[in-house]
Design a protein around this motif. Structure first.
Motif, PDB file in Angstrom:
ATOM      1  N   TRP A   1       0.771  -0.864  -0.636  1.00 36.16           N
ATOM      2  CA  TRP A   1      -0.019   0.278  -0.036  1.00 36.16           C
ATOM      3  C   TRP A   1       0.475   1.173   0.190  1.00 36.16           C
ATOM      4  CZ3 TRP A   1      -1.548   4.041   3.267  1.00 36.16           C
ATOM      5  CH2 TRP A   1      -0.379   4.320   4.783  1.00 36.16           C
TER       6      TRP A   1
ATOM      7  N   TRP B   1       4.989   9.345   3.060  1.00 34.08           N
ATOM      8  CA  TRP B   1       4.625   9.597   4.764  1.00 34.08           C
ATOM      9  C   TRP B   1       4.841  10.702   4.806  1.00 34.08           C
ATOM     10  CZ3 TRP B   1       3.736   4.780   6.055  1.00 34.08           C
ATOM     11  CH2 TRP B   1       4.022   3.968   5.804  1.00 34.08           C
TER      12      TRP B   1
ATOM     13  N   VAL C   1      -2.849   8.450   8.723  1.00 31.81           N
ATOM     14  CA  VAL C   1      -3.081   7.166  10.091  1.00 31.81           C
ATOM     15  C   VAL C   1      -4.291   8.167  11.139  1.00 31.81           C
ATOM     16  CG1 VAL C   1      -1.284   5.939   9.759  1.00 31.81           C
ATOM     17  CG2 VAL C   1      -1.790   7.319  11.674  1.00 31.81           C
TER      18      VAL C   1
ATOM     19  N   HIS D   1       8.444   6.705  10.043  1.00 32.68           N
ATOM     20  CA  HIS D   1       8.665   5.146   8.820  1.00 32.68           C
ATOM     21  C   HIS D   1       9.308   5.050   8.664  1.00 32.68           C
ATOM     22  CE1 HIS D   1       4.158   5.296   9.824  1.00 32.68           C
ATOM     23  NE2 HIS D   1       4.004   6.401   9.723  1.00 32.68           N
TER      24      HIS D   1
ATOM     25  N   GLY E   1       3.118   2.064  19.457  1.00 33.82           N
ATOM     26  CA  GLY E   1       2.931   2.872  18.792  1.00 33.82           C
ATOM     27  C   GLY E   1       5.038   4.290  19.196  1.00 33.82           C
TER      28      GLY E   1
ATOM     29  N   HIS F   1       7.788   2.373  19.112  1.00 37.14           N
ATOM     30  CA  HIS F   1       8.539   1.873  17.760  1.00 37.14           C
ATOM     31  C   HIS F   1       9.294   3.733  17.446  1.00 37.14           C
ATOM     32  CE1 HIS F   1       5.922  -1.152  15.862  1.00 37.14           C
ATOM     33  NE2 HIS F   1       4.905  -0.245  15.399  1.00 37.14           N
TER      34      HIS F   1
ATOM     35  N   ASP G   1      13.570   0.541  16.954  1.00 36.16           N
ATOM     36  CA  ASP G   1      12.089   0.590  15.590  1.00 36.16           C
ATOM     37  C   ASP G   1      13.183  -0.901  15.119  1.00 36.16           C
ATOM     38  OD1 ASP G   1       9.736   0.741  14.626  1.00 36.16           O
ATOM     39  OD2 ASP G   1      11.774   1.901  13.253  1.00 36.16           O
TER      40      ASP G   1
ATOM     41  N   HIS H   1      11.317  -2.415  12.876  1.00 36.93           N
ATOM     42  CA  HIS H   1      11.123  -2.397  11.181  1.00 36.93           C
ATOM     43  C   HIS H   1      10.559  -3.316  10.868  1.00 36.93           C
ATOM     44  CE1 HIS H   1      10.036   0.473   8.279  1.00 36.93           C
ATOM     45  NE2 HIS H   1      10.875   0.214   7.554  1.00 36.93           N
TER      46      HIS H   1
ATOM     47  N   HIS I   1       0.917  -3.268  15.666  1.00 37.25           N
ATOM     48  CA  HIS I   1       0.723  -2.314  16.364  1.00 37.25           C
ATOM     49  C   HIS I   1      -0.487  -1.359  15.584  1.00 37.25           C
ATOM     50  CE1 HIS I   1       1.311   2.474  16.406  1.00 37.25           C
ATOM     51  NE2 HIS I   1       1.111   1.927  15.335  1.00 37.25           N
ATOM     52  N   PHE I   2      -0.588  -1.968  14.055  1.00 38.58           N
ATOM     53  CA  PHE I   2      -1.087  -0.790  13.292  1.00 38.58           C
ATOM     54  C   PHE I   2      -2.388  -1.324  13.376  1.00 38.58           C
ATOM     55  CE2 PHE I   2       1.015  -2.409   9.408  1.00 38.58           C
ATOM     56  CZ  PHE I   2      -0.135  -2.960   8.844  1.00 38.58           C
TER      57      PHE I   2
ATOM     58  N   VAL J   1      -4.380  -0.048  16.512  1.00 41.96           N
ATOM     59  CA  VAL J   1      -5.398   0.967  16.439  1.00 41.96           C
ATOM     60  C   VAL J   1      -6.468   1.379  14.848  1.00 41.96           C
ATOM     61  CG1 VAL J   1      -2.991   2.702  17.348  1.00 41.96           C
ATOM     62  CG2 VAL J   1      -2.358   2.265  14.876  1.00 41.96           C
ATOM     63  N   LEU J   2      -5.592   0.179  14.445  1.00 47.47           N
ATOM     64  CA  LEU J   2      -7.048   1.012  12.961  1.00 47.47           C
ATOM     65  C   LEU J   2      -8.116  -0.482  13.048  1.00 47.47           C
ATOM     66  CD1 LEU J   2      -4.524   1.143  10.155  1.00 47.47           C
ATOM     67  CD2 LEU J   2      -6.145   2.690  10.553  1.00 47.47           C
TER      68      LEU J   2
ATOM     69  N   ARG K   1       7.281  -8.667   7.824  1.00 48.35           N
ATOM     70  CA  ARG K   1       5.730  -8.897   6.964  1.00 48.35           C
ATOM     71  C   ARG K   1       6.058  -8.390   5.692  1.00 48.35           C
ATOM     72  NH1 ARG K   1       4.854  -2.653   8.139  1.00 48.35           N
ATOM     73  NH2 ARG K   1       2.526  -2.554   7.107  1.00 48.35           N
ATOM     74  N   ARG K   2       4.836  -8.884   5.342  1.00 55.52           N
ATOM     75  CA  ARG K   2       5.327  -8.973   3.765  1.00 55.52           C
ATOM     76  C   ARG K   2       6.187  -9.488   3.136  1.00 55.52           C
ATOM     77  NH1 ARG K   2       7.497  -2.595   4.116  1.00 55.52           N
ATOM     78  NH2 ARG K   2       5.782  -1.659   5.174  1.00 55.52           N
TER      79      ARG K   2
HETATM   80  C1  HEM Z   1       0.753   7.269  20.232  1.00 54.03           C
HETATM   81  C2  HEM Z   1      -0.134   7.234  18.970  1.00 54.03           C
HETATM   82  C3  HEM Z   1       1.355   6.920  17.559  1.00 54.03           C
HETATM   83  C4  HEM Z   1       2.730   6.596  17.567  1.00 54.03           C
HETATM   84  C5  HEM Z   1       3.908   7.282  18.555  1.00 54.03           C
HETATM   85  C6  HEM Z   1       2.849   5.868  16.248  1.00 54.03           C
HETATM   86  C7  HEM Z   1       4.420   5.077  15.997  1.00 54.03           C
HETATM   87  C8  HEM Z   1       4.382   4.883  14.503  1.00 54.03           C
HETATM   88  C9  HEM Z   1       5.301   3.876  14.854  1.00 54.03           C
HETATM   89  C10 HEM Z   1       7.178   4.726  14.744  1.00 54.03           C
HETATM   90  C11 HEM Z   1       6.062   3.200  13.275  1.00 54.03           C
HETATM   91  C12 HEM Z   1       6.691   3.088  12.514  1.00 54.03           C
HETATM   92  C13 HEM Z   1       7.418   1.344  12.406  1.00 54.03           C
HETATM   93  C14 HEM Z   1       8.025   1.081  11.476  1.00 54.03           C
HETATM   94  O1  HEM Z   1       7.925   0.461  10.370  1.00 54.03           O
HETATM   95  O2  HEM Z   1       8.881   0.682  12.067  1.00 54.03           O
HETATM   96  C15 HEM Z   1       4.480   2.969  12.543  1.00 54.03           C
HETATM   97  C16 HEM Z   1       3.703   2.813  12.143  1.00 54.03           C
HETATM   98  C17 HEM Z   1       2.188   2.328  11.648  1.00 54.03           C
HETATM   99  N1  HEM Z   1       1.326   3.179  12.302  1.00 54.03           N
HETATM  100 FE1  HEM Z   1       1.676   4.149  13.983  1.00 54.03          FE
HETATM  101  N2  HEM Z   1       1.820   4.838  15.710  1.00 54.03           N
HETATM  102  C18 HEM Z   1       0.906   5.716  16.513  1.00 54.03           C
HETATM  103  C19 HEM Z   1      -0.592   5.599  16.357  1.00 54.03           C
HETATM  104  C20 HEM Z   1      -0.939   5.298  15.247  1.00 54.03           C
HETATM  105  C21 HEM Z   1      -2.443   5.264  14.386  1.00 54.03           C
HETATM  106  C22 HEM Z   1      -3.601   5.920  15.461  1.00 54.03           C
HETATM  107  C23 HEM Z   1      -2.665   4.675  13.608  1.00 54.03           C
HETATM  108  C24 HEM Z   1      -3.950   4.353  12.674  1.00 54.03           C
HETATM  109  C25 HEM Z   1      -5.506   4.848  13.385  1.00 54.03           C
HETATM  110  C26 HEM Z   1      -1.409   4.261  12.689  1.00 54.03           C
HETATM  111  C27 HEM Z   1      -1.096   3.793  12.249  1.00 54.03           C
HETATM  112  C28 HEM Z   1      -0.263   3.051  11.476  1.00 54.03           C
HETATM  113  C29 HEM Z   1       0.998   2.063  10.587  1.00 54.03           C
HETATM  114  C30 HEM Z   1      -0.861   2.191   9.151  1.00 54.03           C
HETATM  115  C31 HEM Z   1       1.504   2.037  10.061  1.00 54.03           C
HETATM  116  C32 HEM Z   1       2.372   1.005   9.052  1.00 54.03           C
HETATM  117  C33 HEM Z   1       2.472   1.634   8.441  1.00 54.03           C
HETATM  118  C34 HEM Z   1       3.044   1.109   7.017  1.00 54.03           C
HETATM  119  O3  HEM Z   1       4.816   0.808   7.528  1.00 54.03           O
HETATM  120  O4  HEM Z   1       2.153   0.322   6.388  1.00 54.03           O
HETATM  121  N3  HEM Z   1      -0.342   4.543  14.262  1.00 54.03           N
HETATM  122  N4  HEM Z   1       3.233   4.110  13.805  1.00 54.03           N
END
Ligand code: HEM
Ligand SMILES: [Cu+2]
Lengths: 197, 627
Positions: B139, B246, B253, B300, B364, B367, B373, B377, B385-386, B389-390, B447-448
């Motif tokens: 994606w 990003w 997000v 990211h 999160g 991360h 991370d 990663h 994680h996601f 949240v999602l 992953r992936r």
């Molecule tokens: C407390 C707040 C949050 C923090 C500190 C946070 C932090 C992070 C970090 C650092 C990553 C990267 C991890 C990596 O790829 O090594 C990540 C990935 C991701 N986060 Fe969060 N996040 C938070 C909240 C959210 C929320 C609210 C959503 C969506 C509703 C979200 C959706 C995602 C998604 C979809 C990815 C993966 C993206 C991908 O690589 O495909 N995160 N998050």
């Protein structure tokens, strides 16, 4: 609220002018990010000419002249808006046409410039510099072209007095758009042309 | 009733399929967003189950690597852009005007256009499976995977489909912003808007500013693929894509989660019988999240080698963004604290939301710590994680909203017993599926990748996850059945079944076309509650005598002799929005198949012009009135 005398807000309907203006401003905010990203891309690749032609092709006097033309079109746009505010149909028509004309002159200049550059070997695919340059200036040109079309539509509507200030496209909105496109050009001209040579 | 048919011929009465195609009613448009998204949810869910089947055992043989890549890409893309975002748009469409006391959105026809363009983009993206192959570059579409040309059209579908979805979203967002800032009922100051609508505003701004960045990246991808430009290859830089992506992706997000947060902020006060604790904090933390969301994108990209200074900076910024997020959690807990909690279904799902979102937020934060991370990663830990949240956040929040507002949409409740089955199965299935992924990820499962070898110890937790995923599937079948059945056969709910606080509960269920007989005059946050209740000396709410439906007449659905009838001109139906959108959709297909497709692009352009010209020349309201 707009300062012009608003038609009576009948039946609890909202006066649409501030609504349209708000939406236009929001849209222009979006456009800022659009052009900002392309300008950033250009800056990233400003030296990536793959040993081919780059910014030395720029003809600053020529582009300055066409930039001046575009700047003047903002002035005529202001005059058109003014005339429209004064219910001066003839003035509105004249200045709308003048703005469209100046915009067209600018576009012609850009087409000329592009043909020159391509002739010298700078193309969309010749280098990252070329890709970024044509993408940025091309999208800007497309914006000018759309602006010219809207101006012509306004001009056409004004011929039989169908130009209202409270419906659909209006002079104020087109004016906002036009000035924005103009300001973006000033930034592009400075960053892409003046600072690179 | 309200539509004045005497002056002009109306294409159709507001029933029948044609009336849906030409509708400009924000409520119907909201419904159509919701239904489309629900269908897409089942499609993407099916894709997920196939992925899970493939991963159940080491060296899975269910899918080829190629099929797997298409499925995980389309699963993510569909869930994010065609499910969660549009569900958000569905709620926003339906409730922004009701929440602020307006009769429709600012630009009803543009609103319809946004929906149709969204629908056609959805068709474009999903049809790719049978028209040359679906996108398979993730994606996130990283270059150079996305710019490989051996696979003729796949990532062209991505570039075109996502671009059109973006255009639709930008238009919808501008519409919502204009609506909220200029069409509020008298007395509805900004600090009296329901929190959901506030979050909708923040989301709209996030989209307005982030989508064009993505748009530029998509154009560059498309040009690289089709016109030989060198943005990501040659003298270009694949990292440019990552930055642009990003810069959009992180605000995105929050686009996904804020509407759900808004919904939960509506539900928890109603079922705790207390006002939202710290309304201004919830609003401002939402705005803060919006701003800060633009400054953390590179978290990211820690492993892309940005250098220690940048990484440290983005790490700190990312940790900080957890603060406004945490503020909201405390506000929800504070609202429940000491409240008279009713554990109805919307509340159960909301509590599920808060709990699961906390877990996802915490991972999160882990991360955000750069060295940590580096380990996580691209591992299943990020997947955990996601999804917390999602899915635990977003989807639970939206389902809560569905149970909460279904009575407003249909006048009937969703069935409670089935709802309880749905809740518990979904909660258990969710945790069985995604909790193990934390462990898998920390043990090094990437992953992936379409399969893993034997002897790595990944089997057990993967099997648990697969079982969990089918339990989730089952729970949603129950939900779908409940939605279909209750629409006609559910228990009657009346206009204000939950003793609601906001304006939508003051009107009939389902609401009349014109929403409000009389535009309300607003004096408080939670205005409708204050019409029903006064406070005694100890600050307790006492029901005011004789108020059944506030100041608003309750018999609106009977239509007929309403004295304000003649004053209302609702915008007329129009088929030009769908024509214009269909033209752009046709152009989209053409662009995918360049250079042959130029012909199709031309045809599409003609259709678009027909739509746009017809649109600009037709009056908005019958009788030559403007909106
Ligand atoms: C407390 C707040 C949050 C923090 C500190 C946070 C932090 C992070 C970090 C650092 C990553 C990267 C991890 C990596 O790829 O090594 C990540 C990935 C991701 N986060 Fe969060 N996040 C938070 C909240 C959210 C929320 C609210 C959503 C969506 C509703 C979200 C959706 C995602 C998604 C979809 C990815 C993966 C993206 C991908 O690589 O495909 N995160 N998050
Ligand atoms: Cu992020």
């Amino acid at each position: 609220m707009s300062s012009q005398a608003a038609p009576v807000e009948a039946h609890g309907h909202h006066d649409v002018r501030p609504i349209r203006k708000a939406a236009m401003w929001v849209f222009l905010g979006s456009e800022c990010m659009f052009f900002g990203s392309m300008i950033a891309t250009f800056l990233l690749f400003r030296n990536e000419t793959a040993d081919g032609p780059g910014s030395e092709l720029f003809n600053i006097p020529f582009t300055s002249a066409s930039s001046f033309v575009l700047l003047m079109s903002s002035l005529t746009m202001v005059l058109a808006h003014n005339a429209f505010g004064n219910r001066d149909a003839r003035g509105t028509r004249i200045w709308l046409a003048a703005t469209a004309l100046l915009g067209t002159v600018f576009l012609a200049g850009q087409i000329f410039e592009f043909t020159e550059f391509v002739h010298e070997g700078l193309t969309l695919s010749s280098s990252s510099f070329g890709s970024a340059f044509y993408m940025l200036t091309g999208f800007h040109g497309a914006h000018v072209a759309i602006g010219v079309m809207m101006l012509m539509a306004m001009f056409y509507l004004s011929l039989d007095g169908r130009l209202y200030d409270d419906r659909g496209l209006n002079v104020e909105l087109v004016g906002l758009y036009w000035h924005f496109v103009d300001i973006v050009w000033i930034v592009i001209f400075t960053v892409v042309y003046l600072l690179q040579v | 009733m309200v539509i004045d048919t005497s002056k002009d011929l109306v294409p159709a009465r507001p029933t029948g399929i044609w009336s849906w195609i030409t509708t400009v009613d924000h409520k119907r448009i909201g419904m159509m967003y919701g239904i489309t998204a629900l269908v897409a949810f089942f499609v993407a869910g099916l894709q997920a189950l196939l992925i899970r089947l493939q991963l159940t055992n080491a060296n899975g043989t269910v899918l080829s690597a190629d099929a797997y890549n298409q499925l995980f890409t389309m699963h993510g893309l569909t869930m994010l852009l065609i499910v969660v975002m549009p569900v958000g748009a569905a709620f926003m469409n339906y409730f922004i005007p009701l929440h602020i006391g307006a009769r429709d959105v600012a630009f009803p026809r543009a609103n319809a256009f946004s929906f149709w363009l969204f629908l056609f983009s959805t068709v474009i993206l999903l049809s790719s499976f049978v028209l040359g192959g679906a996108p398979d570059g993730g994606w996130f579409g990283y270059a150079p995977l996305s710019t490989q040309l051996e696979e003729y059209v796949r990532m062209d579908y991505y570039a075109v489909g996502a671009q059109l979805l973006g255009v639709a979203s930008i238009m919808a967002s501008a519409n919502f912003i204009a609506t909220v800032f200029t069409m509020r009922a008298p007395g509805m100051s900004l600090m009296r808007i329901p929190v959901f609508t506030w979050m909708a505003v923040v989301v709209s701004f996030l989209l307005i500013f982030s989508l064009p960045i993505f748009g530029v990246g998509l154009f560059q991808m498309f040009f690289d693929r089709n016109f030989g430009t060198q943005f990501f290859g040659g003298g270009g830089d694949p990292l440019l894509w990552q930055h642009l992506f990003w810069l959009f992706g992180h605000p995105e997000v929050y686009v996904l989660i804020l509407p759900a947060m808004g919904i939960v902020s509506e539900i928890i006060p109603v079922f705790s019988r207390k006002p939202l604790f710290g309304y201004p904090f919830v609003v401002f933390s939402g705005i803060a999240i919006g701003f800060m969301g633009f400054g953390v994108w590179a978290h990211h990209m820690y492993t892309a080698g940005l250098g220690p200074v940048a990484e440290a900076g983005f790490g700190v910024a990312t940790m900080m963004i957890a603060v406004p997020t945490g503020v909201k959690i405390f506000n929800w807990i504070g609202t429940m604290w000491g409240g008279k909690i009713r554990f109805e279904l919307p509340m159960l799902f909301s509590i599920g939301f808060v709990s699961l979102f906390v877990i996802g937020g915490l991972s999160g934060v882990t991360h955000s710590v750069v060295p940590s991370d580096y380990q996580q990663h691209d591992s299943y830990y990020v997947v955990a994680h996601f999804h917390y949240v999602l899915f635990g956040g977003g989807v639970f929040g939206f389902v809560a909203g569905a149970y909460y507002w279904f009575p407003k949409w249909t006048g009937r409740f969703l069935d409670k017993r089935q709802g309880l089955w749905h809740f518990w199965l979904m909660l258990i299935g969710f945790n069985l599926t995604f909790a193990p992924m934390h462990i898998l990820g920390l043990n090094g499962m990437p992953r992936r990748t379409y399969r893993y070898g034997e002897g790595l110890g990944f089997e057990f937790w993967n099997q648990v996850a697969t079982v969990g995923s089918f339990i989730i599937g089952l729970s949603f079948l129950i939900f779908a059945w409940n939605l279909i059945r209750s629409r006609k056969h559910g228990e009657l709910a009346g206009d204000d079944p939950w003793d609601g606080r906001t304006l939508e509960w003051s009107i009939s269920s389902p609401p009349p076309v014109h929403n409000f007989d009389e535009i309300p005059v607003v004096e408080h946050v939670d205005d409708y509650w204050h019409r029903k209740y006064a406070t005694d000396e100890e600050g307790r709410a006492v029901r005011m005598p004789d108020v059944s439906g506030g100041t608003v007449a309750a018999d609106t659905d009977t239509g007929g002799d309403d004295s304000h009838e003649e004053d209302m001109h609702m915008p007329s139906p129009s088929y030009y929005p769908i024509v214009a959108a269909a033209g752009i959709g046709t152009m989209g297909y053409g662009f995918v198949y360049l250079p042959v497709g130029w012909i199709v692009v031309g045809i599409g352009a003609l259709i678009t012009m027909w739509g746009v010209f017809g649109w600009s020349l037709e009056p908005v309201t019958r009788g030559g009135e403007h909106e």
